[in-house]
Enzyme design. Structure first.
Site, PDB file in Angstrom:
ATOM      1  N   ALA A  35      57.145 -26.726  44.263  1.00  0.00           N
ATOM      2  CA  ALA A  35      55.716 -27.017  44.126  1.00  0.00           C
ATOM      3  C   ALA A  35      54.823 -25.864  44.612  1.00  0.00           C
ATOM      4  O   ALA A  35      53.911 -25.432  43.903  1.00  0.00           O
ATOM      5  CB  ALA A  35      55.391 -28.300  44.881  1.00  0.00           C
ATOM      6  N   ASN A  38      55.094 -22.850  42.388  1.00  0.00           N
ATOM      7  CA  ASN A  38      54.391 -23.016  41.104  1.00  0.00           C
ATOM      8  C   ASN A  38      52.907 -22.699  41.274  1.00  0.00           C
ATOM      9  O   ASN A  38      52.292 -22.052  40.409  1.00  0.00           O
ATOM     10  CB  ASN A  38      54.532 -24.452  40.583  1.00  0.00           C
ATOM     11  CG  ASN A  38      55.970 -24.820  40.259  1.00  0.00           C
ATOM     12  OD1 ASN A  38      56.795 -23.947  40.021  1.00  0.00           O
ATOM     13  ND2 ASN A  38      56.264 -26.104  40.257  1.00  0.00           N
ATOM     14  N   LYS A 226      43.512 -36.184  41.036  1.00  0.00           N
ATOM     15  CA  LYS A 226      44.083 -35.887  39.722  1.00  0.00           C
ATOM     16  C   LYS A 226      44.537 -37.189  39.065  1.00  0.00           C
ATOM     17  O   LYS A 226      45.328 -37.931  39.657  1.00  0.00           O
ATOM     18  CB  LYS A 226      45.274 -34.934  39.885  1.00  0.00           C
ATOM     19  CG  LYS A 226      44.897 -33.608  40.509  1.00  0.00           C
ATOM     20  CD  LYS A 226      46.112 -32.708  40.685  1.00  0.00           C
ATOM     21  CE  LYS A 226      46.681 -32.776  42.077  1.00  0.00           C
ATOM     22  NZ  LYS A 226      47.789 -31.847  42.319  1.00  0.00           N
ATOM     23  N   ASP A 259      50.435 -28.785  39.786  1.00  0.00           N
ATOM     24  CA  ASP A 259      50.392 -27.470  40.444  1.00  0.00           C
ATOM     25  C   ASP A 259      49.454 -26.534  39.666  1.00  0.00           C
ATOM     26  O   ASP A 259      48.730 -25.734  40.264  1.00  0.00           O
ATOM     27  CB  ASP A 259      51.796 -26.859  40.518  1.00  0.00           C
ATOM     28  CG  ASP A 259      52.776 -27.769  41.249  1.00  0.00           C
ATOM     29  OD1 ASP A 259      52.332 -28.480  42.169  1.00  0.00           O
ATOM     30  OD2 ASP A 259      53.961 -27.775  40.903  1.00  0.00           O
ATOM     31  N   ASN A 283      41.514 -28.952  34.929  1.00  0.00           N
ATOM     32  CA  ASN A 283      42.050 -29.919  33.951  1.00  0.00           C
ATOM     33  C   ASN A 283      42.620 -29.203  32.734  1.00  0.00           C
ATOM     34  O   ASN A 283      43.636 -29.611  32.176  1.00  0.00           O
ATOM     35  CB  ASN A 283      40.917 -30.832  33.455  1.00  0.00           C
ATOM     36  CG  ASN A 283      40.827 -32.123  34.249  1.00  0.00           C
ATOM     37  OD1 ASN A 283      41.817 -32.586  34.798  1.00  0.00           O
ATOM     38  ND2 ASN A 283      39.643 -32.694  34.289  1.00  0.00           N
TER      39      ASN A 283
HETATM   40  O1  KDG Z   1      55.323 -30.014  41.342  1.00  0.00           O
HETATM   41  C1  KDG Z   1      56.490 -29.622  40.651  1.00  0.00           C
HETATM   42  C2  KDG Z   1      57.577 -29.449  41.646  1.00  0.00           C
HETATM   43  O2  KDG Z   1      57.726 -30.637  42.286  1.00  0.00           O
HETATM   44  C3  KDG Z   1      58.872 -29.001  41.017  1.00  0.00           C
HETATM   45  O3  KDG Z   1      58.739 -27.695  40.517  1.00  0.00           O
HETATM   46  C4  KDG Z   1      60.001 -28.954  41.977  1.00  0.00           C
HETATM   47  O4  KDG Z   1      60.397 -31.157  42.566  1.00  0.00           O
HETATM   48  C5  KDG Z   1      60.097 -30.074  42.939  1.00  0.00           C
HETATM   49  C6  KDG Z   1      59.771 -29.836  44.352  1.00  0.00           C
HETATM   50  O5  KDG Z   1      60.110 -30.696  45.132  1.00  0.00           O
HETATM   51  O6  KDG Z   1      59.216 -28.828  44.727  1.00  0.00           O
END
Ligand code: KDG
Length: 317
Positions: A35, A38, A226, A259, A283
């Site tokens: 996350a 990203n 969101k 993200d 968005n």
């Molecule tokens: O927000 C997307 C992420 O959650 C994913 O790329 C990977 O599950 C994931 C995490 O826990 O980081």
């Protein structure tokens, strides 16, 4: 000058090449997920100078992720490859109806070796914003919560903004543990970027106006709730706005859309845009991410967003 600093775990993401229960899937495509990473990729593609703090395994997957992140133009000077901790992995399962599940193999994450003692003022000087989420604290929670607390202290000493996405992953910790830990961060947060379900876990209500009132009590300046294909709700100063959804070209993979929204919102705040413009921009990015398979492949460059918004002409050839 660094615009955005994030701290988090990254994983090799194994994407199934067939739909249905994983016990029947035999081929996967290797990608990268995580996350906080990203968001860093999203910010970097928009042109922000971005730094990512992490630990990866001293193995082939760790080298692959490090090269990938470096290739995105992100500052990896505080990423180390560590021995004895294999790089984390996760598998995605996608059913015929498009619904999905995630299976993590990250209990011995290399980020377990990242300690608060390794954070110091020099790494935060000249940085505008710290982005934190609820994923990193959920892994090795006793230690990582302290790492984030130290990062918050250092960020506040440098008068940095703090953006926070609760990203509550119930496969990593319980609702109770998540609420107890993440609520402690709220008094230091300037920008809350949350899903409605996560806000409900933190504040005990899914009424946006009550959530915003709670956020005001914590001194949070910006709130974005969101709502996926229903758009987003935003708050700043005395302004409360409902921003309509942006229709994606198609929906192939919704992972990473939040993200992308976060990266867009952070970009708007750092550029001091009005709330309405920031929400629409965020968005729009979310809608672009869902049209591409993978957690971060669909994150657009600034020019791509401007074309999408009709502010720049698309020239095919
Ligand atoms: O927000 C997307 C992420 O959650 C994913 O790329 C990977 O599950 C994931 C995490 O826990 O980081």
């Amino acid at each position: 000058m660094v615009d955005v600093l994030t701290i988090g775990d990254a994983m090799v993401s194994l994407n199934p090449q067939a739909k249905g229960p994983l016990r029947f899937v035999s081929t996967f495509e290797r990608k990268v997920g995580g996350a906080e990473l990203n968001v860093a990729i999203g910010c970097s593609r928009l042109g922000l100078h971005t730094k990512w703090f992490s630990r990866l395994g001293q193995d082939e997957f760790g080298r692959y992720i490090l090269n990938f992140v470096r290739g995105e133009g992100i500052d990896v000077s505080h990423v180390k490859l560590v021995e004895g901790y294999p790089t984390s992995v996760y598998f995605k399962e996608i059913m015929e109806d498009g619904s999905g599940s995630t299976f993590y193999y990250r209990s011995n994450s290399p980020t377990s070796t990242l300690t608060e003692e390794e954070l110091d003022e020099s790494q935060f000087v000249g940085t505008k914003l710290l982005h934190i989420t609820g994923v990193f604290p959920a892994i090795d929670s006793k230690k990582n919560i302290n790492v984030i607390k130290k990062a918050i202290i250092l960020a506040k000493e440098q008068k940095m903004l703090i953006s926070f996405d609760p990203n509550i992953r119930l496969k990593l910790w319980s609702k109770e543990d998540a609420k107890a830990a993440l609520t402690e961060f709220l008094p230091y947060v300037d920008i809350l970027l949350t899903g409605l379900d996560e806000a409900e876990m933190l504040f005990g209500t899914n009424d946006p106006k009550t959530i915003i009132a709670e956020c005001k009590q914590f001194g949070i300046s910006y709130v974005a709730i969101k709502l996926g294909d229903k758009g987003a709700i935003g708050f700043y100063g005395n302004e409360y706005l409902e921003s309509p959804p942006v229709a994606p070209k198609k929906v192939v993979d919704t992972v990473g859309a939040g993200d992308g929204f976060d990266a867009g919102f952070i970009y708007g705040v750092l550029n001091q845009w009005p709330l309405e413009k920031t929400l629409h921009f965020a968005n729009t990015i979310g809608s672009m991410v869902v049209s591409v398979t993978g957690d971060n492949e669909g994150l657009p460059y600034l020019d791509d967003v401007l074309v999408q918004l009709g502010e720049k002409e698309f020239i095919e050839r």
